[in-house]
Design a protein around this motif. Structure first.
Motif, mmCIF file in Angstrom:
data_model
loop_
_atom_site.group_PDB
_atom_site.id
_atom_site.type_symbol
_atom_site.label_atom_id
_atom_site.label_comp_id
_atom_site.label_asym_id
_atom_site.label_seq_id
_atom_site.Cartn_x
_atom_site.Cartn_y
_atom_site.Cartn_z
ATOM 1 N N PRO A 146 -19.266 13.092 -19.701
ATOM 2 C CA PRO A 146 -20.582 12.901 -19.077
ATOM 3 C C PRO A 146 -21.704 13.021 -20.110
ATOM 4 C CG PRO A 146 -19.243 14.532 -17.894
ATOM 5 C CD PRO A 146 -18.572 14.284 -19.199
ATOM 6 N N ASN A 147 -22.811 12.351 -19.816
ATOM 7 C CA ASN A 147 -24.016 12.436 -20.645
ATOM 8 C C ASN A 147 -23.733 12.083 -22.107
ATOM 9 O OD1 ASN A 147 -25.758 13.378 -18.482
ATOM 10 N ND2 ASN A 147 -24.614 15.314 -18.633
ATOM 11 N N ALA A 148 -23.002 11.018 -22.268
ATOM 12 C CA ALA A 148 -22.672 10.533 -23.609
ATOM 13 C C ALA A 148 -22.621 9.006 -23.571
ATOM 14 C CB ALA A 148 -21.338 11.110 -24.081
ATOM 15 N N LYS A 149 -22.482 8.413 -24.747
ATOM 16 C CA LYS A 149 -22.387 6.959 -24.832
ATOM 17 C C LYS A 149 -20.980 6.581 -25.281
ATOM 18 C CE LYS A 149 -27.288 6.093 -25.768
ATOM 19 N NZ LYS A 149 -28.279 5.525 -26.706
ATOM 20 N N THR A 150 -20.347 5.718 -24.497
ATOM 21 C CA THR A 150 -18.996 5.261 -24.807
ATOM 22 C C THR A 150 -19.030 3.783 -25.163
ATOM 23 O OG1 THR A 150 -17.896 6.888 -23.398
ATOM 24 C CG2 THR A 150 -16.676 4.886 -23.920
ATOM 25 N N ARG A 151 -18.440 3.467 -26.293
ATOM 26 C CA ARG A 151 -18.314 2.069 -26.732
ATOM 27 C C ARG A 151 -16.975 1.529 -26.259
ATOM 28 N NH1 ARG A 151 -18.352 -0.036 -33.064
ATOM 29 N NH2 ARG A 151 -17.964 -2.255 -32.641
ATOM 30 N N GLY B 182 -15.140 13.221 -16.996
ATOM 31 C CA GLY B 182 -14.479 14.475 -17.339
ATOM 32 C C GLY B 182 -13.078 14.563 -16.767
ATOM 33 N N SER B 183 -12.266 15.411 -17.365
ATOM 34 C CA SER B 183 -10.863 15.553 -16.965
ATOM 35 C C SER B 183 -10.702 16.284 -15.641
ATOM 36 C CB SER B 183 -10.088 16.300 -18.058
ATOM 37 O OG SER B 183 -10.675 17.565 -18.322
ATOM 38 N N ASN B 184 -11.754 16.923 -15.149
ATOM 39 C CA ASN B 184 -11.664 17.626 -13.873
ATOM 40 C C ASN B 184 -11.975 16.721 -12.682
ATOM 41 O OD1 ASN B 184 -11.012 20.106 -15.074
ATOM 42 N ND2 ASN B 184 -13.180 20.610 -15.418
ATOM 43 N N SER B 185 -12.271 15.461 -12.961
ATOM 44 C CA SER B 185 -12.539 14.520 -11.879
ATOM 45 C C SER B 185 -11.237 14.129 -11.194
ATOM 46 C CB SER B 185 -13.216 13.257 -12.434
ATOM 47 O OG SER B 185 -13.263 12.244 -11.463
ATOM 48 N N THR B 186 -11.181 14.284 -9.893
ATOM 49 C CA THR B 186 -9.978 13.929 -9.129
ATOM 50 C C THR B 186 -10.294 13.056 -7.919
ATOM 51 O OG1 THR B 186 -10.156 15.977 -7.850
ATOM 52 C CG2 THR B 186 -8.759 16.025 -9.827
ATOM 53 N N SER B 187 -11.557 12.933 -7.574
ATOM 54 C CA SER B 187 -11.899 12.166 -6.374
ATOM 55 C C SER B 187 -11.740 10.676 -6.634
ATOM 56 C CB SER B 187 -13.345 12.461 -5.966
ATOM 57 O OG SER B 187 -14.239 12.051 -6.988
ATOM 58 N N ASN B 188 -11.488 9.934 -5.572
ATOM 59 C CA ASN B 188 -11.372 8.494 -5.689
ATOM 60 C C ASN B 188 -12.755 7.852 -5.574
ATOM 61 O OD1 ASN B 188 -8.490 8.363 -5.881
ATOM 62 N ND2 ASN B 188 -8.425 8.929 -3.718
ATOM 63 N N PRO B 189 -12.982 6.784 -6.308
ATOM 64 C CA PRO B 189 -14.318 6.194 -6.314
ATOM 65 C C PRO B 189 -14.723 5.641 -4.949
ATOM 66 C CG PRO B 189 -13.000 5.391 -8.159
ATOM 67 C CD PRO B 189 -12.070 6.113 -7.239
ATOM 68 N N THR C 258 -23.159 7.397 -19.912
ATOM 69 C CA THR C 258 -22.569 8.109 -18.776
ATOM 70 C C THR C 258 -23.517 9.196 -18.269
ATOM 71 O OG1 THR C 258 -21.361 9.502 -20.344
ATOM 72 C CG2 THR C 258 -20.188 7.629 -19.400
ATOM 73 N N ASN C 259 -24.719 8.777 -17.939
ATOM 74 C CA ASN C 259 -25.707 9.701 -17.370
ATOM 75 C C ASN C 259 -26.066 9.331 -15.941
ATOM 76 O OD1 ASN C 259 -27.191 7.385 -17.723
ATOM 77 N ND2 ASN C 259 -28.688 8.258 -19.133
ATOM 78 N N VAL C 260 -25.234 8.458 -15.346
ATOM 79 C CA VAL C 260 -25.505 7.996 -13.982
ATOM 80 C C VAL C 260 -25.141 9.069 -12.967
ATOM 81 C CG1 VAL C 260 -24.899 6.275 -12.228
ATOM 82 C CG2 VAL C 260 -25.228 5.583 -14.618
ATOM 83 N N GLY C 261 -24.019 9.745 -13.217
ATOM 84 C CA GLY C 261 -23.540 10.770 -12.293
ATOM 85 C C GLY C 261 -23.395 12.114 -12.971
ATOM 86 N N SER C 262 -22.558 12.931 -12.372
ATOM 87 C CA SER C 262 -22.321 14.284 -12.882
ATOM 88 C C SER C 262 -20.840 14.472 -13.159
ATOM 89 C CB SER C 262 -22.790 15.323 -11.856
ATOM 90 O OG SER C 262 -24.152 15.122 -11.523
ATOM 91 N N ALA C 263 -20.515 15.542 -13.853
ATOM 92 C CA ALA C 263 -19.117 15.865 -14.131
ATOM 93 C C ALA C 263 -18.333 15.917 -12.828
ATOM 94 C CB ALA C 263 -19.018 17.190 -14.865
ATOM 95 N N GLY C 264 -17.172 15.249 -12.829
ATOM 96 C CA GLY C 264 -16.340 15.191 -11.629
ATOM 97 C C GLY C 264 -16.490 13.902 -10.848
#
Length: 623
Positions: free
Chosen positions: A283-288, A380-387, A342-348
């Protein structure tokens, strides 16, 4: 129960896939020209990789294995990197449907290759495919001084025989996002491909400044029939499933992992509906995202729900590209880098990552095809919910097209040559080739369909002061005293858009237009020579042209072809002979010559693939 659970969380387009009937895109395969060839009617005889037993499963795809490691040292101190690869047929279900396919060291896609500009790469290839030859082409590599390592049977080498080994060795004089794939028949359709990432201290795109993390995304369309089966029928009088048109795939894969709706089949014995792959980002980072279309037919549109994309690279060239766009289109062979914040949402949180095929460019659409390949992007690795995220509302167009050239401004400026010493025109079209008054659909360059004599490499012919046979391939020669050239490519097909790839040469796109452009009229049009877009693969829409300008400084025989695998199999290829006198002194290694020295039983100098055998005109199973 697994299928019911999955359908409950998957976007509605998947659930409806099995209820769809056959539909059609806007592509129309209209034969424009008829040419005649002497000789008996060709008989098509192809053999695919043997179906391995259950004791030889493929390594399951691992999306995370294509995440670039931040500990990789980017340096200007060159090293030699050695890779030992075994090419083998294995058994698995990349999209849930079990079939035989081709692997490198047991995996598909092949291993991630990561290196620095200036490094020397050594690939020791061992071919264990039963009854099939093979090769590896390094897509986008200049091969400066090593044109014999371009990896194209019948052009730069003879093929690697079953049970034999060969070593590719070349130096890296560039950087960016590239890939490798077989150039033997349609083997890469069956899985023989992978990513090639080259870093450089000279790259204006810097990790830690422009982005924080890097993830390779390899997209490809996937077929449940083996490619050799498709080609065998495609080249026949009746075509594959009654047509010479490029066939519809059954699914799409993201880093080797897809989801096919098994409930659409009459029997699910050979199919298990999978869950989508997952990509974890901070989260809160830029991914290429380094995007690669390694497919055989479909143009993909890449997107991430609720996240805009900033395009920063095209075919290895760092660019100031379109920003805050919703989708990135990429056709077969093309690459882009796109950065998300990745600043649209929050961790998880989680979002759908989508690769949607533009089926408007298909002639017919398989009724079981879900045109969108999905992955779950997790914060983040603690995300488990389905989109629960929703797709952008943009509607795909009726044509397969590139991003606008003018929007792909190279960050390292380079003007195109202002003076052109020689111009040539390559007019491509679908036509009808007659053998004894029997018609076969083939693609043509200037009314010539390509016939690949895999044991008579073009490069060897030119190195021995010979000339190419213009009845088997359209070619243009740029002599040693020609410093610059223009290749005019006219797409004469009225309803087909094509991705054209030029080997060895990075070209400037200096002009485009509707209709077709003659060499004479090219003298009077305007050209963009001020830091124009530089690529190695471009889409030329139906009924239009592009002018590709280049410096004639790389001796070699470089092929120009459509990167739709099925069109290439149908003869869609021409050649550029650059600096033939220098080729005579290029010093082809004995290991390359040895590939041609010992022909296997049943083969001769006239063996072709996927074309014909002169005399009997039988298509060999060797490719």
């Amino acid at each position: 129960m697994k299928l019911q659970f999955f359908a409950a969380i998957f976007p509605i387009s998947f659930i409806l896939a099995s209820a769809q009937s056959t539909s059609y895109g806007s592509a129309s395969y209209t034969e424009i020209t008829t040419v005649s060839q002497k000789g008996p009617t060709p008989t098509v005889v192809f053999g695919g990789p043997a179906m391995p037993t259950a004791s030889t499963p493929a390594i399951p795809p691992n999306v995370a294995s294509y995440q670039l490691n931040s500990s990789f040292e980017i340096t200007n101190k060159p090293v030699t990197r050695i890779f030992n690869w075994t090419i083998a047929a294995r058994y698995g279900a990349p999209d849930g449907y079990y079939r035989s396919y081709i692997t490198i060291n047991g995996q598909m896609p092949g291993p991630l290759v990561e290196a620095n500009e200036g490094d020397t790469l050594v690939f020791n290839i061992y071919n264990t495919l039963p009854n099939q030859t093979t090769s590896i082409h390094w897509h986008g590599m200049y091969q400066n001084g090593t044109a014999f390592m371009d990896g194209v049977p019948g052009v730069t080498q003879c093929p690697i025989q079953s049970g034999k080994s060969f070593t590719y060795r070349f130096n890296l004089t560039q950087y960016g996002t590239y890939w490798y794939h077989s150039h033997s028949s349609t083997q890469y359709t069956d899985g023989l491909f992978g990513p090639l990432i080259i870093h450089s201290v000279n790259d204006p795109l810097v990790r830690g400044t422009d982005f924080n993390y890097e993830q390779v995304i390899i997209l490809n369309d996937w077929y449940h029939d083996q490619a050799s089966t498709i080609v065998e029928e495609l080249l026949s009088v009746n075509g594959y499933m009654g047509t010479a048109a490029a066939p519809s795939p059954q699914s799409g894969l993201i880093n080797g992992h897809g989801v096919y709706n098994c409930s659409a089949l009459s029997s699910t014995v050979n199919c298990t509906t999978l869950t989508p792959p997952e990509i974890i980002v901070a989260p809160n980072a830029k991914t290429r995202f380094r995007l690669i279309n390694s497919g055989s037919h479909a143009q993909f549109y890449f997107s991430v729900d609720e996240h805009t994309l900033n395009v920063v690279e095209a075919d290895g060239t760092p660019i100031s590209g379109p920003s805050a766009i919703h989708r990135v289109p990429l056709h077969n062979g093309q690459r882009y880098s796109a950065i998300i914040d990745t600043n649209v949402g929050s961790a998880g949180d989680s979002y759908w990552l989508r690769a949607e095929m533009d089926t408007n460019c298909f002639r017919a659409i398989d009724p079981t095809l879900n045109a969108t390949a999905f992955a779950i992007l997790r914060y983040g690795s603690n995300s488990t919910s389905n989109p629960t995220s929703l797709d952008w509302t943009d509607v795909l167009g009726d044509h397969c097209i590139d991003l606008v050239d003018a929007d792909l401004v190279p960050l390292v400026p380079k003007n195109a040559p202002s003076v052109v010493d020689q111009r040539v025109a390559f007019d491509s079209e679908l036509g009808s080739v007659l053998y004894n008054n029997v018609s076969y659909s083939r693609f043509l360059f200037n009314q010539t369909t390509y016939v690949n004599y895999i044991y008579q490499p073009f490069l060897e012919t030119v190195a021995n002061n010979g000339s190419l046979n213009s009845t088997n391939v359209l070619y243009a020669e740029f002599p040693d005293d020609v410093g610059t050239g223009d290749i005019i490519v006219n797409n004469l097909d009225p309803f087909l858009d094509h991705p054209y790839h030029l080997h060895g040469i990075e070209f400037f796109i200096v002009a485009r237009g509707s209709g077709n452009l003659s060499i004479m009229n090219a003298e009077s049009i305007d050209y963009n020579i001020t830091n124009p877009a530089r690529r190695d693969t471009l889409v030329i829409p139906a009924g239009s042209y592009a002018v590709l300008r280049f410096a004639n400084d790389l001796p070699g025989v470089w092929i120009l072809h459509c990167h739709i695998a099925w069109h290439l199999a149908e003869g869609f290829l021409g050649a550029i002979v650059a600096r033939p006198n220098a080729i005579a002194h290029i010093g082809i290694p004995s290991s390359v010559n040895d590939l041609c020295a010992a022909l296997p039983p049943g083969q001769s100098l006239n063996t072709t693939a996927p074309g014909r055998k002169r005399g009997s005109f039988v298509i060999s199973d060797e490719s």
